[in-house]
Design an enzyme around this catalytic site. Structure first.
Site, PDB file in Angstrom:
ATOM      1  N   HIS A  11      11.954  32.396-117.214  1.00  0.00           N
ATOM      2  CA  HIS A  11      10.642  32.769-117.247  1.00  0.00           C
ATOM      3  C   HIS A  11      10.420  32.956-118.400  1.00  0.00           C
ATOM      4  O   HIS A  11       9.035  32.570-118.921  1.00  0.00           O
ATOM      5  CB  HIS A  11      10.841  34.452-116.733  1.00  0.00           C
ATOM      6  CG  HIS A  11      11.248  34.920-115.368  1.00  0.00           C
ATOM      7  ND1 HIS A  11      12.488  35.339-115.241  1.00  0.00           N
ATOM      8  CD2 HIS A  11      10.805  34.675-114.206  1.00  0.00           C
ATOM      9  CE1 HIS A  11      12.564  35.533-113.948  1.00  0.00           C
ATOM     10  NE2 HIS A  11      11.519  35.263-113.451  1.00  0.00           N
TER      11      HIS A  11
ATOM     12  N   LYS B  63      12.439  25.323-110.273  1.00  0.00           N
ATOM     13  CA  LYS B  63      13.653  25.754-109.431  1.00  0.00           C
ATOM     14  C   LYS B  63      13.205  25.954-107.893  1.00  0.00           C
ATOM     15  O   LYS B  63      13.931  25.320-107.059  1.00  0.00           O
ATOM     16  CB  LYS B  63      14.059  27.071-109.901  1.00  0.00           C
ATOM     17  CG  LYS B  63      15.475  27.339-109.209  1.00  0.00           C
ATOM     18  CD  LYS B  63      15.863  28.418-109.680  1.00  0.00           C
ATOM     19  CE  LYS B  63      16.985  29.174-108.670  1.00  0.00           C
ATOM     20  NZ  LYS B  63      16.198  29.828-107.447  1.00  0.00           N
ATOM     21  N   ASP B  64      12.132  26.649-107.606  1.00  0.00           N
ATOM     22  CA  ASP B  64      11.844  26.710-106.391  1.00  0.00           C
ATOM     23  C   ASP B  64      10.679  25.828-105.947  1.00  0.00           C
ATOM     24  O   ASP B  64       9.722  26.074-105.938  1.00  0.00           O
ATOM     25  CB  ASP B  64      11.197  28.093-106.451  1.00  0.00           C
ATOM     26  CG  ASP B  64      12.221  29.249-106.351  1.00  0.00           C
ATOM     27  OD1 ASP B  64      13.348  29.149-105.901  1.00  0.00           O
ATOM     28  OD2 ASP B  64      12.033  30.163-107.229  1.00  0.00           O
TER      29      ASP B  64
ATOM     30  N   SER C 249      18.682  31.933-112.258  1.00  0.00           N
ATOM     31  CA  SER C 249      17.828  32.557-111.382  1.00  0.00           C
ATOM     32  C   SER C 249      18.272  34.047-111.374  1.00  0.00           C
ATOM     33  O   SER C 249      19.504  34.516-111.714  1.00  0.00           O
ATOM     34  CB  SER C 249      18.407  32.342-109.724  1.00  0.00           C
ATOM     35  OG  SER C 249      17.968  33.143-108.757  1.00  0.00           O
TER      36      SER C 249
ATOM     37  N   ARG D 203      18.893  36.241-109.020  1.00  0.00           N
ATOM     38  CA  ARG D 203      19.667  36.505-107.998  1.00  0.00           C
ATOM     39  C   ARG D 203      21.023  36.414-108.469  1.00  0.00           C
ATOM     40  O   ARG D 203      22.026  37.280-108.153  1.00  0.00           O
ATOM     41  CB  ARG D 203      19.625  35.648-106.813  1.00  0.00           C
ATOM     42  CG  ARG D 203      18.350  35.923-106.004  1.00  0.00           C
ATOM     43  CD  ARG D 203      18.196  34.918-105.029  1.00  0.00           C
ATOM     44  NE  ARG D 203      16.853  34.846-104.420  1.00  0.00           N
ATOM     45  CZ  ARG D 203      16.607  35.990-103.634  1.00  0.00           C
ATOM     46  NH1 ARG D 203      17.416  36.664-102.878  1.00  0.00           N
ATOM     47  NH2 ARG D 203      15.352  36.171-102.974  1.00  0.00           N
TER      48      ARG D 203
HETATM   49  O1  PAF Z   1       9.100  33.175-107.536  1.00  0.00           O
HETATM   50  C1  PAF Z   1       8.946  34.237-107.608  1.00  0.00           C
HETATM   51  O2  PAF Z   1       9.453  35.064-108.438  1.00  0.00           O
HETATM   52  C2  PAF Z   1       8.176  34.776-106.333  1.00  0.00           C
HETATM   53  O3  PAF Z   1       8.132  34.159-105.021  1.00  0.00           O
HETATM   54  C3  PAF Z   1       6.470  35.054-106.749  1.00  0.00           C
HETATM   55  C4  PAF Z   1       6.071  33.635-107.249  1.00  0.00           C
HETATM   56  C5  PAF Z   1       6.390  35.686-108.234  1.00  0.00           C
HETATM   57  C6  PAF Z   1       5.978  35.675-105.732  1.00  0.00           C
HETATM   58  O4  PAF Z   1       6.496  36.891-105.602  1.00  0.00           O
END
Ligand code: PAF
Length: 277
Positions: free
Chosen positions: A37, A149-150, A185, A187
């Site tokens: 982030h 990543k996503d 991540s 998670r």
């Molecule tokens: O990638 C994420 O953290 C979430 O899917 C997002 C884009 C903040 C939407 O809730």
């Protein structure tokens, strides 16, 4: 750095920015801020504009109640980390503020669907596009920052912007990887010691196979990754596929392709993608 929770307050702030012709950079998150982030914020710093980070653990995108309930909440640490960045506003709305009529989502994006995570997390992307559209309407950014990543999420958001004719520049930011080669991540912060160990082994298997694939593209490598992961006790593998990064169609070449993988270590879903060129 200002923390805003109310819709009325964020609307007023945005309207003032707009009056003063200030551009807005939006970094949507679900909290549990990590270097991935922070790299989005560093990217945002390369552009003019006020950096806004949203933190909202969006119930509409969780297809599993346990997953939602176990999602890490590290608000204090998040604030501390963000206070050291050039983030001007943190928008942390409540569930009720975002979904005054109850949690719901709508399917509006049909492209890049029916493949990869969409097959395994039913309704997930509808939840994602719903919340992102709500945030875009509220915050009206000129730039939006998403990590690679996503990757499927990124493509779907690109489509959301396109379909709605929004004047938003989607800035795609490369994954920030741990020393084990895997993308960071939120998670993974819930891994137990054993799970972490297992994860490290999986990381080794995947990364060494990706390296081989880069040198010599070979479809047998899928089987090899799968076999090796299963040998380490990974029983739930959602997919291991190579797809073209433009259209997400299957690919059998390295060029413009990525290896996409999703599997579980106990209850934690690991997803990642690796450039093959
Ligand atoms: O990638 C994420 O953290 C979430 O899917 C997002 C884009 C903040 C939407 O809730």
């Amino acid at each position: 750095m200002k923390i805003v929770t109310k819709i009325s307050e964020i609307k007023e702030i945005i309207s003032n920015f707009k009056k003063n012709k200030k551009e807005i950079n939006l970094i949507p998150t679900m909290g549990n801020i990590h270097p991935g982030h922070l790299s989005l914020l560093s990217e945002a710093n390369k552009f003019d504009g006020i950096n806004i980070v949203s933190i909202f653990v969006n119930p509409a995108q969780f297809n599993d109640v346990d997953d939602f309930n176990n999602y890490p909440n590290t608000f204090e640490v998040d604030m501390e980390l963000l206070s050291k960045t050039n983030c001007k506003i943190i928008f942390v709305p409540s569930k009720e503020a975002i979904y005054p009529e109850g949690i719901k989502s709508e399917k509006t994006v049909f492209k890049y669907r029916g493949i990869l995570c969409d097959l395994f997390r039913l309704g997930h992307f509808d939840g994602v596009t719903t919340i992102v559209k709500i945030l875009l309407d509220l915050i009206q950014p000129s730039k939006l920052f998403f990590g690679e990543k996503d990757f499927q999420q990124l493509k779907i958001i690109e489509q959301l912007i396109f379909q709605n004719n929004l004047k938003i520049n989607l800035i795609k930011c490369p994954s920030i990887r741990d020393s084990n080669g895997m993308s960071l991540s939120s998670r993974y912060s819930t891994f137990s010691k054993d799970e972490k160990l297992k994860f490290e082994k999986c990381a080794k298997i995947i990364n060494s196979n990706v390296l081989n694939m880069k040198k010599n593209f070979n479809l047998n490598i899928f089987q090899s990754i799968e076999k090796e992961l299963r040998t380490f006790g990974i029983s739930k593998i959602d997919y291991i596929e190579v797809r073209n990064e433009e259209d997400l169609n299957f690919s059998i070449i390295n060029e413009r392709s990525r290896l996409f993988i999703a599997f579980y270590i106990n209850k934690v879903r690991v997803i990642d993608n690796f450039l093959l060129y």
